[in-house]
Design a protein around this motif. Structure first.
Motif, PDB file in Angstrom:
ATOM      1  N   MET A 150      44.803   0.442  31.008  1.00  0.00           N
ATOM      2  CA  MET A 150      43.818  -0.545  30.574  1.00  0.00           C
ATOM      3  C   MET A 150      43.731  -0.530  29.056  1.00  0.00           C
ATOM      4  O   MET A 150      43.590   0.520  28.426  1.00  0.00           O
ATOM      5  N   LYS A 151      43.826  -1.654  28.449  1.00  0.00           N
ATOM      6  CA  LYS A 151      43.803  -1.761  26.997  1.00  0.00           C
ATOM      7  C   LYS A 151      42.384  -1.565  26.468  1.00  0.00           C
ATOM      8  O   LYS A 151      41.445  -2.200  26.925  1.00  0.00           O
ATOM      9  N   GLN A 152      42.216  -0.606  25.501  1.00  0.00           N
ATOM     10  CA  GLN A 152      40.907  -0.361  24.900  1.00  0.00           C
ATOM     11  C   GLN A 152      40.667  -1.315  23.745  1.00  0.00           C
ATOM     12  O   GLN A 152      41.571  -1.590  22.954  1.00  0.00           O
ATOM     13  N   ARG A 153      39.434  -1.795  23.671  1.00  0.00           N
ATOM     14  CA  ARG A 153      39.083  -2.750  22.612  1.00  0.00           C
ATOM     15  C   ARG A 153      38.215  -2.046  21.564  1.00  0.00           C
ATOM     16  O   ARG A 153      37.187  -1.458  21.887  1.00  0.00           O
ATOM     17  N   GLY A 154      38.629  -2.072  20.309  1.00  0.00           N
ATOM     18  CA  GLY A 154      37.833  -1.499  19.220  1.00  0.00           C
ATOM     19  C   GLY A 154      37.022  -2.574  18.519  1.00  0.00           C
ATOM     20  O   GLY A 154      37.017  -3.742  18.913  1.00  0.00           O
ATOM     21  N   PHE A 155      36.345  -2.159  17.456  1.00  0.00           N
ATOM     22  CA  PHE A 155      35.566  -3.103  16.663  1.00  0.00           C
ATOM     23  C   PHE A 155      36.499  -3.935  15.796  1.00  0.00           C
ATOM     24  O   PHE A 155      37.484  -3.430  15.250  1.00  0.00           O
ATOM     25  N   THR A 156      36.152  -5.179  15.652  1.00  0.00           N
ATOM     26  CA  THR A 156      36.932  -6.025  14.749  1.00  0.00           C
ATOM     27  C   THR A 156      36.449  -5.797  13.317  1.00  0.00           C
ATOM     28  O   THR A 156      35.370  -5.239  13.072  1.00  0.00           O
ATOM     29  N   LEU A 157      37.243  -6.228  12.385  1.00  0.00           N
ATOM     30  CA  LEU A 157      36.883  -6.081  10.968  1.00  0.00           C
ATOM     31  C   LEU A 157      35.582  -6.812  10.664  1.00  0.00           C
ATOM     32  O   LEU A 157      34.732  -6.312   9.927  1.00  0.00           O
ATOM     33  N   ILE A 158      35.396  -7.973  11.251  1.00  0.00           N
ATOM     34  CA  ILE A 158      34.171  -8.759  11.024  1.00  0.00           C
ATOM     35  C   ILE A 158      32.944  -7.989  11.520  1.00  0.00           C
ATOM     36  O   ILE A 158      31.907  -7.919  10.866  1.00  0.00           O
ATOM     37  N   GLU A 159      33.094  -7.377  12.721  1.00  0.00           N
ATOM     38  CA  GLU A 159      31.970  -6.614  13.275  1.00  0.00           C
ATOM     39  C   GLU A 159      31.619  -5.429  12.391  1.00  0.00           C
ATOM     40  O   GLU A 159      30.436  -5.134  12.157  1.00  0.00           O
ATOM     41  N   LEU A 160      32.640  -4.734  11.896  1.00  0.00           N
ATOM     42  CA  LEU A 160      32.395  -3.599  11.012  1.00  0.00           C
ATOM     43  C   LEU A 160      31.705  -4.043   9.726  1.00  0.00           C
ATOM     44  O   LEU A 160      30.768  -3.392   9.230  1.00  0.00           O
ATOM     45  N   LEU A 161      32.160  -5.163   9.177  1.00  0.00           N
ATOM     46  CA  LEU A 161      31.546  -5.662   7.952  1.00  0.00           C
ATOM     47  C   LEU A 161      30.086  -6.057   8.183  1.00  0.00           C
ATOM     48  O   LEU A 161      29.216  -5.841   7.327  1.00  0.00           O
ATOM     49  N   VAL A 162      29.800  -6.638   9.346  1.00  0.00           N
ATOM     50  CA  VAL A 162      28.423  -7.014   9.669  1.00  0.00           C
ATOM     51  C   VAL A 162      27.537  -5.772   9.755  1.00  0.00           C
ATOM     52  O   VAL A 162      26.414  -5.738   9.224  1.00  0.00           O
ATOM     53  N   VAL A 163      28.032  -4.715  10.419  1.00  0.00           N
ATOM     54  CA  VAL A 163      27.259  -3.473  10.546  1.00  0.00           C
ATOM     55  C   VAL A 163      27.009  -2.853   9.175  1.00  0.00           C
ATOM     56  O   VAL A 163      25.894  -2.420   8.861  1.00  0.00           O
ATOM     57  N   ILE A 164      28.067  -2.814   8.357  1.00  0.00           N
ATOM     58  CA  ILE A 164      27.912  -2.260   7.005  1.00  0.00           C
ATOM     59  C   ILE A 164      26.901  -3.064   6.203  1.00  0.00           C
ATOM     60  O   ILE A 164      26.059  -2.515   5.472  1.00  0.00           O
ATOM     61  N   ALA A 165      26.948  -4.374   6.331  1.00  0.00           N
ATOM     62  CA  ALA A 165      26.021  -5.234   5.608  1.00  0.00           C
ATOM     63  C   ALA A 165      24.583  -4.979   6.054  1.00  0.00           C
ATOM     64  O   ALA A 165      23.652  -4.926   5.235  1.00  0.00           O
ATOM     65  N   ILE A 166      24.393  -4.804   7.365  1.00  0.00           N
ATOM     66  CA  ILE A 166      23.045  -4.529   7.884  1.00  0.00           C
ATOM     67  C   ILE A 166      22.532  -3.190   7.351  1.00  0.00           C
ATOM     68  O   ILE A 166      21.373  -3.071   6.931  1.00  0.00           O
ATOM     69  N   ILE A 167      23.402  -2.174   7.361  1.00  0.00           N
ATOM     70  CA  ILE A 167      23.006  -0.862   6.848  1.00  0.00           C
ATOM     71  C   ILE A 167      22.638  -0.951   5.364  1.00  0.00           C
ATOM     72  O   ILE A 167      21.651  -0.363   4.908  1.00  0.00           O
ATOM     73  N   ALA A 168      23.434  -1.703   4.614  1.00  0.00           N
ATOM     74  CA  ALA A 168      23.162  -1.851   3.183  1.00  0.00           C
ATOM     75  C   ALA A 168      21.822  -2.542   2.944  1.00  0.00           C
ATOM     76  O   ALA A 168      21.058  -2.163   2.050  1.00  0.00           O
ATOM     77  N   ILE A 169      21.537  -3.561   3.742  1.00  0.00           N
ATOM     78  CA  ILE A 169      20.260  -4.281   3.605  1.00  0.00           C
ATOM     79  C   ILE A 169      19.090  -3.357   3.932  1.00  0.00           C
ATOM     80  O   ILE A 169      18.086  -3.316   3.208  1.00  0.00           O
ATOM     81  N   LEU A 170      19.230  -2.596   5.031  1.00  0.00           N
ATOM     82  CA  LEU A 170      18.161  -1.666   5.406  1.00  0.00           C
ATOM     83  C   LEU A 170      17.949  -0.604   4.336  1.00  0.00           C
ATOM     84  O   LEU A 170      16.812  -0.232   4.018  1.00  0.00           O
ATOM     85  N   ALA A 171      19.051  -0.105   3.782  1.00  0.00           N
ATOM     86  CA  ALA A 171      18.952   0.908   2.733  1.00  0.00           C
ATOM     87  C   ALA A 171      18.241   0.352   1.510  1.00  0.00           C
ATOM     88  O   ALA A 171      17.400   1.013   0.892  1.00  0.00           O
ATOM     89  N   ALA A 172      18.581  -0.884   1.140  1.00  0.00           N
ATOM     90  CA  ALA A 172      17.948  -1.507  -0.024  1.00  0.00           C
ATOM     91  C   ALA A 172      16.450  -1.694   0.191  1.00  0.00           C
ATOM     92  O   ALA A 172      15.662  -1.626  -0.751  1.00  0.00           O
TER      93      ALA A 172
END
Length: 283
Positions: free
Chosen positions: A1-23
């Motif tokens: 069964m093929k495993q699905r990881g996070f896409t680059l867009i999803e990772l960028l969205v998570v990083i952006a959310i973390i950055a906003i929360l940190a700010a």
């Protein structure tokens, strides 16, 4: 069964959310830390205010003076008000403000290699507290309020040849050995102790990067205070301004305000003092 990881867009969205929360949260955390430091500072000042009260009770109801040069200017021993109330405090850390731990008192003339100073603080000779060998973190100044211009004090009551002391210091006198002693005001001379400042959060003049010095008093009224008028309403608009607000030696280090201890022993946080708080006379 093929495993699905996070896409680059999803990772960028998570990083952006973390950055906003940190700010958003980092300033809140910083404010919480500063509030805790301001509370600790207020507690320290309360202990010092009690020390000032106990000193006065032991010395015929006369408040502590600001400086003592018993054997001449620069001669051993040179004491400051912090030394004089130290036996009641028994903790050198109480004299420093947690929000300004880098501010230290250094005065070698009259203190370094001076046995009486070493004995008072329990240090070795050559390691006296308040010298280049052992700097003392001090965050609070005494309300000396010496007046060097007659128009700012019509009720001069000192006999020292100087114009007027009208804060917590009553007069400057000569010691038998030729030294100068700033004598504290009698309790009875402080007409409204609940509204007369004894101690304040303070630092030397406008340059808050200045961290080492031998100043322990808010000296000249009203230039060294945070007021723009004297007690008679005369304008006094020159001096030390920070962010457009006059501070003098009053250091508004706690959310643009400062802690103050009053002559009756209570402490209070104030964003702005009034001219009458710096004199020992009735409002």
């Amino acid at each position: 069964m093929k495993q699905r990881g996070f896409t680059l867009i999803e990772l960028l969205v998570v990083i952006a959310i973390i950055a906003i929360l940190a700010a958003i949260l980092f300033p809140v955390f910083a404010q919480a830390r500063e509030k805790a430091r301001a509370t600790a500072c207020l507690s320290n000042m309360k202990q010092l205010a009690l020390g000032v009260q106990m000193y006065a009770q032991d010395y015929d109801e006369v408040y502590v003076g600001s400086y003592v040069y018993a054997n001449g200017w620069g001669a051993c021993p040179m004491f400051v008000w912090q030394d004089l109330i130290y036996p009641y405090i028994k903790s050198r850390q109480m004299f420093g403000c947690p929000s300004r731990p880098q501010q230290v008192f250094v005065r070698d003339n009259g203190r370094l290699n001076c046995a009486p100073v070493a004995s008072l603080h329990g240090t070795a000779v050559g390691q006296e507290l308040g010298t280049s060998a052992n700097p003392w973190t001090l965050g609070y100044y005494y309300n000396e309020a010496y007046n060097n211009q007659n128009q700012f004090c019509s009720r001069c009551d000192c006999n020292s040849g100087l114009n007027c002391y009208h804060g917590m210091v009553y007069q400057s006198v000569l010691s038998p050995n030729g030294g100068a002693i700033d004598v504290g005001a009698p309790m009875a001379a402080v007409e409204e102790p609940a509204t007369t400042i004894a101690l304040s959060d303070a630092a030397h003049w406008c340059d808050r990067s200045f961290t080492e010095g031998d100043f322990v008093a808010i000296y000249v009224h009203p230039v060294d205070e945070d007021v723009e008028y004297d007690v008679y309403g005369n304008p006094y608009l020159w001096g030390c301004y920070i962010q457009g607000q006059k501070e003098g030696n009053v250091d508004k280090r706690h959310s643009r305000g400062a802690n103050h201890a009053f002559a009756d022993g209570h402490v209070k946080y104030l964003r702005q003092t009034t001219p009458n708080m710096w004199t020992r006379y009735a409002d």
